[in-house]
Each structure stands twice: as structure tokens, then as C-alpha cells.
Scaffold this motif. Structure first.
Motif, mmCIF file in Angstrom:
data_model
loop_
_atom_site.group_PDB
_atom_site.id
_atom_site.type_symbol
_atom_site.label_atom_id
_atom_site.label_comp_id
_atom_site.label_asym_id
_atom_site.label_seq_id
_atom_site.Cartn_x
_atom_site.Cartn_y
_atom_site.Cartn_z
ATOM 1 N N VAL A 211 81.048 48.910 94.452
ATOM 2 C CA VAL A 211 79.387 49.314 94.188
ATOM 3 C C VAL A 211 78.690 49.494 93.024
ATOM 4 N N CYS A 212 79.489 50.510 92.649
ATOM 5 C CA CYS A 212 78.939 50.740 91.287
ATOM 6 C C CYS A 212 79.090 49.943 90.053
ATOM 7 N N ALA A 213 79.971 49.174 90.561
ATOM 8 C CA ALA A 213 80.632 48.560 89.048
ATOM 9 C C ALA A 213 79.904 47.032 89.284
ATOM 10 N N ASP A 214 79.553 46.607 90.767
ATOM 11 C CA ASP A 214 78.599 45.672 90.927
ATOM 12 C C ASP A 214 77.398 44.634 89.333
ATOM 13 N N ALA A 215 77.831 44.052 89.131
ATOM 14 C CA ALA A 215 77.022 43.593 88.044
ATOM 15 C C ALA A 215 75.730 42.848 88.311
ATOM 16 N N VAL A 216 75.851 42.174 89.760
ATOM 17 C CA VAL A 216 74.304 42.075 90.699
ATOM 18 C C VAL A 216 73.526 43.506 90.980
ATOM 19 N N MET A 217 73.975 44.237 91.593
ATOM 20 C CA MET A 217 73.397 45.528 92.347
ATOM 21 C C MET A 217 73.402 46.774 91.046
ATOM 22 N N ARG A 218 73.872 46.887 89.845
ATOM 23 C CA ARG A 218 74.373 48.070 89.487
ATOM 24 C C ARG A 218 72.612 48.008 88.396
ATOM 25 N N PRO A 219 72.065 46.882 88.136
ATOM 26 C CA PRO A 219 71.346 46.390 87.416
ATOM 27 C C PRO A 219 69.903 47.487 88.156
ATOM 28 N N GLU A 220 69.930 46.712 89.323
ATOM 29 C CA GLU A 220 68.873 47.234 90.268
ATOM 30 C C GLU A 220 68.949 48.749 90.655
ATOM 31 N N MET A 221 69.838 49.289 90.586
ATOM 32 C CA MET A 221 69.803 51.160 90.833
ATOM 33 C C MET A 221 69.303 51.269 89.633
ATOM 34 N N GLY A 235 81.472 55.414 119.459
ATOM 35 C CA GLY A 235 81.406 57.312 120.022
ATOM 36 C C GLY A 235 80.901 58.403 119.349
ATOM 37 N N GLN A 236 80.501 57.495 118.758
ATOM 38 C CA GLN A 236 79.080 58.207 117.749
ATOM 39 C C GLN A 236 77.701 58.000 118.332
ATOM 40 N N GLU A 237 77.060 58.788 118.802
ATOM 41 C CA GLU A 237 75.349 58.467 118.715
ATOM 42 C C GLU A 237 74.577 58.026 117.676
ATOM 43 N N ALA A 238 74.807 57.755 116.322
ATOM 44 C CA ALA A 238 74.055 58.093 115.461
ATOM 45 C C ALA A 238 74.663 57.590 114.316
ATOM 46 N N PRO A 239 74.505 56.740 113.350
ATOM 47 C CA PRO A 239 74.790 55.837 112.193
ATOM 48 C C PRO A 239 75.221 56.943 111.357
ATOM 49 N N VAL A 240 76.735 56.321 110.328
ATOM 50 C CA VAL A 240 76.753 57.726 109.513
ATOM 51 C C VAL A 240 76.381 56.478 108.236
ATOM 52 N N GLU A 241 74.942 57.274 107.075
ATOM 53 C CA GLU A 241 74.591 56.787 106.406
ATOM 54 C C GLU A 241 74.738 56.789 104.977
ATOM 55 N N ILE A 242 75.556 56.618 104.192
ATOM 56 C CA ILE A 242 75.918 56.620 102.704
ATOM 57 C C ILE A 242 74.926 55.839 101.586
ATOM 58 N N ASP A 243 74.262 56.787 101.017
ATOM 59 C CA ASP A 243 73.307 56.379 100.201
ATOM 60 C C ASP A 243 74.056 55.966 98.723
ATOM 61 N N VAL A 244 74.030 55.283 97.657
ATOM 62 C CA VAL A 244 73.913 54.556 96.622
ATOM 63 C C VAL A 244 73.337 54.042 95.579
ATOM 64 N N SER A 245 73.294 55.013 94.676
ATOM 65 C CA SER A 245 71.848 55.058 93.746
ATOM 66 C C SER A 245 72.797 55.198 92.302
ATOM 67 N N GLU A 246 71.695 54.648 90.987
ATOM 68 C CA GLU A 246 71.891 55.278 90.328
ATOM 69 C C GLU A 246 71.864 56.749 90.035
ATOM 70 N N ALA A 247 71.375 57.447 91.136
ATOM 71 C CA ALA A 247 72.349 58.908 90.128
ATOM 72 C C ALA A 247 73.592 59.271 91.109
ATOM 73 N N VAL A 248 73.819 58.018 92.100
ATOM 74 C CA VAL A 248 75.048 58.571 92.457
ATOM 75 C C VAL A 248 76.592 57.865 91.577
ATOM 76 N N CYS A 249 75.854 56.873 90.961
ATOM 77 C CA CYS A 249 77.231 56.109 90.000
ATOM 78 C C CYS A 249 77.325 56.411 89.065
ATOM 79 N N ALA A 250 75.895 57.623 88.302
ATOM 80 C CA ALA A 250 76.494 58.751 87.507
ATOM 81 C C ALA A 250 77.281 59.536 87.015
ATOM 82 N N ALA A 251 77.110 60.292 88.543
ATOM 83 C CA ALA A 251 77.918 61.284 88.743
ATOM 84 C C ALA A 251 79.521 60.722 88.832
ATOM 85 N N THR A 252 79.171 59.528 89.338
ATOM 86 C CA THR A 252 80.956 59.245 89.633
ATOM 87 C C THR A 252 81.772 59.005 88.165
ATOM 88 N N VAL A 253 81.000 58.161 87.757
ATOM 89 C CA VAL A 253 81.220 58.057 86.535
ATOM 90 C C VAL A 253 82.015 59.604 85.655
#
Length: 262
Positions: A211-221, A235-253
Motif C-alpha cells: 500500500v505504501c509503495a502504491d503509485a496512486v495511493m502514496r501521492p494521495e497520502m 465471531g467479532q462484534e466490531a471490525p478490525v480497522e487499520i489506518d494507512v497514512s503518510e505518517a504510517v508509511c514514513a514510520a514503516t520506512v
């Protein structure tokens, strides 16, 4: 940076009134002008007005990638070397005035004052033009109403939503796409059981880097958009939500890979 021209020009008016010195003032002016025209870096992908010719070309070609920063570093090294060389020639000329050079003290004070005023107005105009170009090229989020970007995200959700439901793999189904402000949300249903921790770990290992390397999504981040992946597990009452933002991708790098913001 126009002070690099203004200060020696003032010296030329009040002391070094001969061409041997002034030709290097002109050289400094041309050096600064070429630098601004080619390598100014006050623009963005959305509003390139503040970029120089070469900087703008590199920014567009690399999608505002790291090459822009490398270009900036290289430019400053070359620019400062040029400044040092020109200043050294100015000093050399100042120490060796020609015998026929005009003596500054013999020039009427009113004339020198008027020349200084004219020079000051000219430099002020150049600084105003440079500053205006930079101010007109602020990032989209800072120069336009936040509603504009939010509307783009909402429109994208509607457009992508026309393609759902989609079976991504035997156990994962995309059932909806929606938006919330600047957050684009993908709703998935999983046909397997699991825990929130397992889902986050799986996403971090198998999806985050892609996701972080996606040529379309990263510029939008970089513009301020966040992509949220919402997984409803059996079996879960609520969904598991995972956010991917520019800050997350920068931290991942930088070494993080858990898909969560610091």
C-alpha cells in the motif's frame, strides 16, 4: 537570497564606483536569477508555480520523490561554490581599483542616496515576486478549503463503490467503500476466524508495504488522505480497522512495520 546582490551593490554605490567591481555585482545578480529560474523549490505537484524549471520537471517525473531533495542538496552545493567564487572576485577587484576610478566621496550625497533608494526598491520588488510565487504554491490542504479534498475522497468512494462486491481471495470479500472526511474506507468481510492482533500482524506483513509503495495511493497520502481497511472477522462484534497514512508509511520506512501510528 537577493541580499547577496543588495549588499555588494550598496558597497558599489558608496565606495567601489568602478566597473571592475560592478561586473561581479552583475555576475551575482545573474547567478541568483538563474538559480531561481531553474532551481526554485517553492511549488508542489498540485501547484507548481513556485518551482523552477528543472525542479518542476524532476518533481513531476519522480512524483515528488526523494530525487527532489537530492537535487536540492546538489543545487545548494553548486550555488554556494559559485557565491564564494564571485565574492572572492569582488574582494580582489575592491583591493585593486583602477587609477581612473570615480572617487565615491566626490559624488554628491543626494545622488548616492537616490541610487541607494532605487536599488532598495528594485531588490524589494524582486523579493516580493519570489515570495509571492512561494506563497501561491502552498500545499493544497493549506491553500484550499478542506472541503475540496474531502469531496475528492467522497467522489472516489462512490466511483470505487460501483465495483463492489469483489471477491479478493477465497476468504476475503470487499463489500463496500465509503468515506469520512479525508479517510477512504474499505469494508471487508472475512470467512475465517481470527483475532484483532492476528489480523493486524497479517496486514503488516503482507499488505502494508504494498500500500505504501502504491503509485496512486502514496501521492494521495502526501496530500492528507488516509486509507482505512476495515475487516469484519467471524465471531467479532466490531471490525478490525487499520489506518494507512503518510505518517504510517514514513514510520514503516524508518523501521516500523506494525501498521499503527506513533
Amino acid at each position: 537570497m537577493w541580499l547577496l546582490v543588495y549588499i555588494p551593490a550598496i558597497a558599489g554605490i558608496w565606495r567601489y564606483r568602478f566597473w571592475g567591481f560592478w561586473k561581479w555585482v552583475v555576475a551575482m545578480f545573474l547567478w541568483q536569477s538563474v538559480a531561481d529560474f531553474l532551481f526554485a523549490a517553492g511549488g508542489t505537484l498540485d501547484q507548481p508555480q513556485g518551482d523552477g524549471l528543472i525542479t518542476g520537471m524532476v518533481r513531476r517525473a519522480t512524483n515528488d520523490g526523494a530525487e527532489v531533495a537530492l537535487l536540492g542538496v546538489g543545487f545548494w552545493i553548486v550555488f554556494l561554490i559559485g557565491v564564494v567564487l564571485i565574492v572572492s572576485q569582488m574582494r580582489k577587484a575592491a583591493r585593486q581599483p583602477p587609477a581612473h576610478a570615480e572617487v565615491a566621496s566626490n559624488v554628491p550625497l543626494l545622488r548616492r542616496t537616490a541610487e541607494t533608494g532605487g536599488l532598495t526598491l528594485a531588490i524589494a520588488a524582486l523579493m516580493f515576486v519570489s515570495l509571492s510565487a512561494m506563497m501561491s504554491a502552498k500545499p493544497l490542504a493549506a491553500t484550499q478549503d478542506a472541503h475540496t479534498l474531502e469531496q475528492e475522497v467522497a467522489d472516489a468512494a462512490v466511483e470505487i463503490g460501483r465495483t463492489v462486491p469483489q471477491q479478493i481471495d477465497p476468504s476475503t470479500k470487499l463489500v463496500g467503500v465509503r468515506s469520512s472526511g479525508r479517510v477512504l474506507i474499505y469494508d471487508y468481510e472475512l470467512s475465517e476466524r481470527g483475532t484483532s492482533e492476528q489480523m493486524r500482524d497479517f496486514f503488516a506483513k503482507n499488505s502494508l508495504a504494498r500500500v505504501c509503495a502504491d503509485a496512486v495511493m502514496r501521492p494521495e497520502m502526501r496530500r492528507g488522505v488516509t486509507f482505512r481497511y476495515s475487516y469484519m472477522l467471524i465471531g467479532q462484534e466490531a471490525p478490525v480497522e487499520i489506518d494507512v497514512s503518510e505518517a504510517v508509511c514514513a514510520a514503516t520506512v524508518g523501521g516500523r512495520s506494525d501498521g499503527t501510528q506513533q
